[in-house]
Design a protein around this motif. Structure first.
Motif, PDB file in Angstrom:
ATOM      1  N   PRO A  94       0.789  -1.307   0.187  1.00 51.39           N
ATOM      2  CA  PRO A  94       0.004  -0.027   0.098  1.00 51.39           C
ATOM      3  C   PRO A  94       1.144   1.344  -0.321  1.00 51.39           C
ATOM      4  O   PRO A  94       0.514   2.448  -0.924  1.00 51.39           O
ATOM      5  N   GLU A  95       1.938   0.960   0.459  1.00 54.11           N
ATOM      6  CA  GLU A  95       2.727   2.446   0.753  1.00 54.11           C
ATOM      7  C   GLU A  95       3.268   2.672  -0.196  1.00 54.11           C
ATOM      8  O   GLU A  95       3.873   3.774  -0.595  1.00 54.11           O
ATOM      9  N   LYS A  98       1.103   4.248  -2.584  1.00 53.75           N
ATOM     10  CA  LYS A  98       0.513   5.898  -1.923  1.00 53.75           C
ATOM     11  C   LYS A  98       2.222   6.665  -3.069  1.00 53.75           C
ATOM     12  O   LYS A  98       1.184   7.623  -3.182  1.00 53.75           O
ATOM     13  N   TYR A 127      -4.050  -3.115  -8.643  1.00 53.89           N
ATOM     14  CA  TYR A 127      -5.051  -2.379  -7.478  1.00 53.89           C
ATOM     15  C   TYR A 127      -3.531  -1.718  -6.342  1.00 53.89           C
ATOM     16  O   TYR A 127      -5.160  -1.387  -5.481  1.00 53.89           O
ATOM     17  N   ASN A 128      -2.636  -1.854  -5.728  1.00 50.24           N
ATOM     18  CA  ASN A 128      -2.505  -1.176  -4.546  1.00 50.24           C
ATOM     19  C   ASN A 128      -2.200   0.451  -4.681  1.00 50.24           C
ATOM     20  O   ASN A 128      -1.916   1.143  -4.304  1.00 50.24           O
ATOM     21  N   SER A 129      -2.638   0.895  -5.294  1.00 50.43           N
ATOM     22  CA  SER A 129      -3.069   2.341  -5.835  1.00 50.43           C
ATOM     23  C   SER A 129      -4.063   2.513  -5.614  1.00 50.43           C
ATOM     24  O   SER A 129      -4.462   4.115  -5.675  1.00 50.43           O
ATOM     25  N   GLN A 130      -4.880   2.483  -5.507  1.00 54.29           N
ATOM     26  CA  GLN A 130      -6.454   2.316  -5.548  1.00 54.29           C
ATOM     27  C   GLN A 130      -6.870   2.956  -3.312  1.00 54.29           C
ATOM     28  O   GLN A 130      -6.338   2.717  -2.802  1.00 54.29           O
ATOM     29  N   SER A 131      -7.678   4.142  -3.451  1.00 52.57           N
ATOM     30  CA  SER A 131      -7.529   4.678  -2.010  1.00 52.57           C
ATOM     31  C   SER A 131      -8.957   5.555  -2.208  1.00 52.57           C
ATOM     32  O   SER A 131      -9.505   5.953  -3.236  1.00 52.57           O
ATOM     33  N   ASP A 132      -9.153   6.293  -1.299  1.00 54.84           N
ATOM     34  CA  ASP A 132     -10.266   6.762  -1.298  1.00 54.84           C
ATOM     35  C   ASP A 132      -9.965   8.258  -2.113  1.00 54.84           C
ATOM     36  O   ASP A 132     -10.765   8.944  -3.005  1.00 54.84           O
ATOM     37  N   GLN A 133      -8.971   8.728  -2.918  1.00 54.93           N
ATOM     38  CA  GLN A 133      -8.316  10.457  -3.025  1.00 54.93           C
ATOM     39  C   GLN A 133      -7.901   9.495  -4.149  1.00 54.93           C
ATOM     40  O   GLN A 133      -8.043  10.602  -5.074  1.00 54.93           O
ATOM     41  N   ALA A 135      -9.486   6.786  -6.975  1.00 52.64           N
ATOM     42  CA  ALA A 135     -10.219   5.693  -7.476  1.00 52.64           C
ATOM     43  C   ALA A 135     -10.164   5.427  -8.862  1.00 52.64           C
ATOM     44  O   ALA A 135     -11.717   5.564  -9.151  1.00 52.64           O
TER      45      ALA A 135
END
Length: 354
Positions: A94-95, A98, A127-133, A135
């Motif tokens: 995830p890091e 990010k 996949y691991n680039s997905q976040s609330d900021q 999408a």
């Protein structure tokens, strides 16, 4: 002095655990590339210096805190984060996702404000680039949101150009997206980019069928007959040289693609499988239709070979060269568009040469 020396190429780092940083460093190990442009990588200079040592590469890295500090002849690295990041090659993190997104979004801001001239993106992991900021299923959706115009994913090589009617859409949903309006919109974007970015005055465009054998007169699906064919006919009657639909297997198998300036595929794999089969290693992903230029290599994060020194920079180099050529072509088109007489003169010149 070559005009390309003045072009500032912004580069997003991609997934740090993948091959993105490696191919960036390898691309600029050749000083001749640095003679063509001034690169600015949106990342962290300590991290790039560590990777330079890891891969034993001879790259002239220059750390900066503002883009106006970039120096020609060096691989400039703009510090967009300060915290230390421990690379774990080939691992989803995830890091790392990010930081890949941070690099990309900061580079996009610079592109919007003309702090950089073009953007070349290294691969992110969807996949691991997905976040609330963030999408988005990739770079294209975000660029569509942030820039002006209508984005078209266009794969480009010396042998063919393939655009997509739908991009990162599940196969089960493709048919409902294929509408007359979508086809008209994408054809318009493709026609314009062929004219302004590739200097093709009257482009010929092929559209692939949605169903096997283009539906075999409705036996294997009706969309080709009820949606695609009538729309092609309408566009052709309006003066756009668009043809089809063509069954994709025979279209590529018998090399019909060589007769066209570009092709529109209905969905992702229909276009990318033949493109990568024919052009892998030299292909470039160009986000056409926007007011700014963005290119990328035609491959992913390469987690399976990350950190091993095996990654090839060929496609990334092609993405850089394409961005430079596209920038100059578009600049020239804008100048000519302001003076239509020059366009006529160039057309007459071209006819004499042929």
């Amino acid at each position: 002095m070559d005009k390309k020396e003045h072009i500032i190429v912004g580069i997003s780092i991609g997934d740090l655990n993948g091959i993105g940083p490696e191919i960036i460093l390898k691309a600029f190990e050749d000083n001749r590339v640095l003679e063509l442009c001034t690169p600015v990588v949106f990342a962290n200079v300590k991290l790039l210096s560590f990777l330079k040592k890891h891969f034993e590469l001879n790259v002239n890295i220059h750390g900066i805190d503002q883009i106006n500090q970039a120096l020609p002849g060096k691989l400039n690295v703009l510090n967009v984060w300060k915290d230390n990041f421990i690379i774990d090659f080939g691992k989803e993190s995830p890091e790392s996702g990010k930081l890949a997104v941070l690099s990309f979004t900061e580079a996009t801001k610079a592109l919007k404000t003309d702090a950089i001239d073009v953007l070349v993106t290294a691969p992110i992991h969807k996949y691991n680039s997905q976040s609330d900021q963030f999408a988005f299923a990739g770079h294209t959706g975000y660029l569509q949101q942030e820039l002006e115009g209508t984005a078209l994913m266009l794969l480009v090589s010396s042998q063919l150009r393939v655009g997509l009617l739908t991009e990162h859409v599940p196969v089960a949903d493709v048919a409902k997206y294929i509408t007359p309006q979508l086809i008209k919109n994408k054809v318009a974007v493709l026609k314009k980019t062929l004219q302004q970015d590739f200097k093709i005055n009257q482009p010929k465009i092929a559209i692939l069928g949605l169903n096997p054998h283009c539906g075999d007169q409705g036996v294997i699906g009706k969309e080709d007959d009820t949606v695609i064919k009538p729309t092609i006919a309408e566009l052709f009657d309006q003066g756009t040289y668009v043809f089809g639909p063509y069954a994709s297997d025979s279209f590529f198998g018998n090399q019909t693609y060589k007769k066209f300036d570009a092709i529109l595929a209905c969905y992702h794999d229909q276009g990318l499988i033949p493109f990568k089969t024919i052009s892998f290693g030299e292909g470039v992903n160009f986000t056409a239709g926007l007011n700014k230029i963005r290119t990328s290599p035609d491959h992913g994060t390469g987690f399976d070979i990350a950190g091993k020194g095996m990654a090839q920079a060929d496609s990334f180099l092609e993405a850089i060269y394409a961005a430079l050529d596209l920038f100059e072509a578009r600049e020239e088109y804008q100048v000519l568009s302001e003076n239509p007489l020059k366009i006529v003169e160039k057309q007459l010149e071209s006819k004499k040469m042929n």
